[in-house]
Write a protein that holds these residues in place. Sequence first.
Motif, PDB file in Angstrom:
ATOM      1  N   UNK A   1      -5.475  23.357  30.197  1.00  0.00           N
ATOM      2  CA  UNK A   1      -5.169  21.938  30.298  1.00  0.00           C
ATOM      3  C   UNK A   1      -4.105  21.531  29.289  1.00  0.00           C
ATOM      4  N   UNK A   2      -3.460  20.382  29.569  1.00  0.00           N
ATOM      5  CA  UNK A   2      -2.297  19.999  28.759  1.00  0.00           C
ATOM      6  C   UNK A   2      -2.687  19.653  27.319  1.00  0.00           C
ATOM      7  N   UNK A   3      -3.943  19.234  27.088  1.00  0.00           N
ATOM      8  CA  UNK A   3      -4.373  18.954  25.711  1.00  0.00           C
ATOM      9  C   UNK A   3      -4.355  20.231  24.879  1.00  0.00           C
ATOM     10  N   UNK A   4      -4.804  21.309  25.498  1.00  0.00           N
ATOM     11  CA  UNK A   4      -4.808  22.600  24.815  1.00  0.00           C
ATOM     12  C   UNK A   4      -3.367  23.016  24.504  1.00  0.00           C
ATOM     13  N   UNK A   5      -2.503  22.883  25.488  1.00  0.00           N
ATOM     14  CA  UNK A   5      -1.116  23.311  25.303  1.00  0.00           C
ATOM     15  C   UNK A   5      -0.411  22.485  24.230  1.00  0.00           C
ATOM     16  N   UNK A   6      -0.790  21.212  24.158  1.00  0.00           N
ATOM     17  CA  UNK A   6      -0.114  20.319  23.208  1.00  0.00           C
ATOM     18  C   UNK A   6      -0.591  20.543  21.777  1.00  0.00           C
TER      19      UNK A   6
END
Length: 465
Positions: free
Chosen positions: A278-283
């Motif tokens: 998910x994008x939270x992890x990537x960010x």
Amino acid sequence: MTSRKGLATALCRLVFFCATFCTTPALAQPPAANQMPSVIQVPPEAQATPHFDATAATNAYLAQIPTDKTARSDAYFEGGYWMSLWDFLYGVAVALLLLNLRWSVRMRDLAERVTRFKPVHTFVYWLQYLVIATILAFPLTVYEDYFREHKYGLATQTFGPWMGDQMKGLGVNLVLGGLLAMLLFVVRRLPRTWWIWGAVVTIAFSTFTAMIAPVFILPIFNKITRLDDPKVVDPILSMARANGIPAKDVFEIDASRQTTRMSANVSGFANTMRITLNDNLLRRASPEEIQAVMGHEMGHYVLNHIYKGIMFSVILFVLFFAYLHWGLDWTLKRWGEKWRIRDVTDTAVVPLVVLLALIFGFVTTPITNTLTRTQEYEADMYGLTTSRQPDGFAQAAIHLGEYRKMNPGPIEEWIFFDHPSGRNRIYAAMRWKAENLKLFTGSRCVRVGTGAPPVQAELQLGSCL
Ligand SMILES: [Zn+2]
């Protein structure tokens, strides 16, 4: 949630095996209210020295979390224990209301007046049941999924988009639940063996749903895209190739639409099986942390957890339908006349089936949690060995502590945790590090560049093992 959204959701969720490492929700306005620290520096006790001690290293990592953050995530997670009890009791109350006020019978009568075509009766009944049960459950849903999530800084949606997602969920439930209800009412006409066929139909239906979900259901709620940043994708695909995983793509989901939670998962089945970050992890995660998480997800894949999960749900569904067979006979003999339910083939029986399913689900929760937690632990072990990122793994466990209690008691963990607790995960990582200190020390093993993951350094230097 399952307790208030009816049998179909409960059953589908059981097999919609989403091996979630981290998990879901994120706030559009950073920083999120309860963000855990992103530890860049490995604490001194966790650095590779001849005196390395796994317990001391674990404690040093835990000590990096401010006490107010721990208190808040403990309150959120422990509140969840009570929420599962309230969900259960509320669901039971709604089912009893529909039976005792004979609303269920009225819905059946209306469905029978609409058409003479029997399979349509079931669908029309399902439509009415779903709408009324959803409305009755709404006060608890809005508290639990909206206000409570916002209170703990885990939700990002304003009320309008949240409500939009609820409506979409209702639509999915209408179609999938309606189909399952129609199939089940067909097999219920087999007087003695309906419960066996019911289990078979439900297993087949749930497996099918799990297979199509990543491609047809998840995109209704979120945007899923192929990840194309080579800095992130290349090490992941390299790790995948090294582990015999035929992955060509890694996917990203814009979970921050709904939540601040960091998460990754393996979802789908057969051709639709895929790894999604998910994008939270990537960010928010470091490359080391992402590699640790991906090693874990690959563990689910290589250890065939999806297939084992399906096998487990086969056992669970057969047990459930045997219990349902007995439970329906028992209750209808006593109260069938009062509720004006004719027999098990009567669509008006649905709230009773939901009631019995709620009891079954509530009682078996520690068992299903333990199965999932055991698989998660296996994936942790696999991920550590594969990624060789114990410190990235510890950081991931701390990030997950934003919505999961870090340090529960053993019985508490056994009953309520579907993943190992943060403390146990960090300890497992530090134990692995203690046994592999040579990877992180030694004069010939020079770390390449600042912050280069040891695994990269190993690959480049070649002979450090
Ligand atoms: Zn997992």
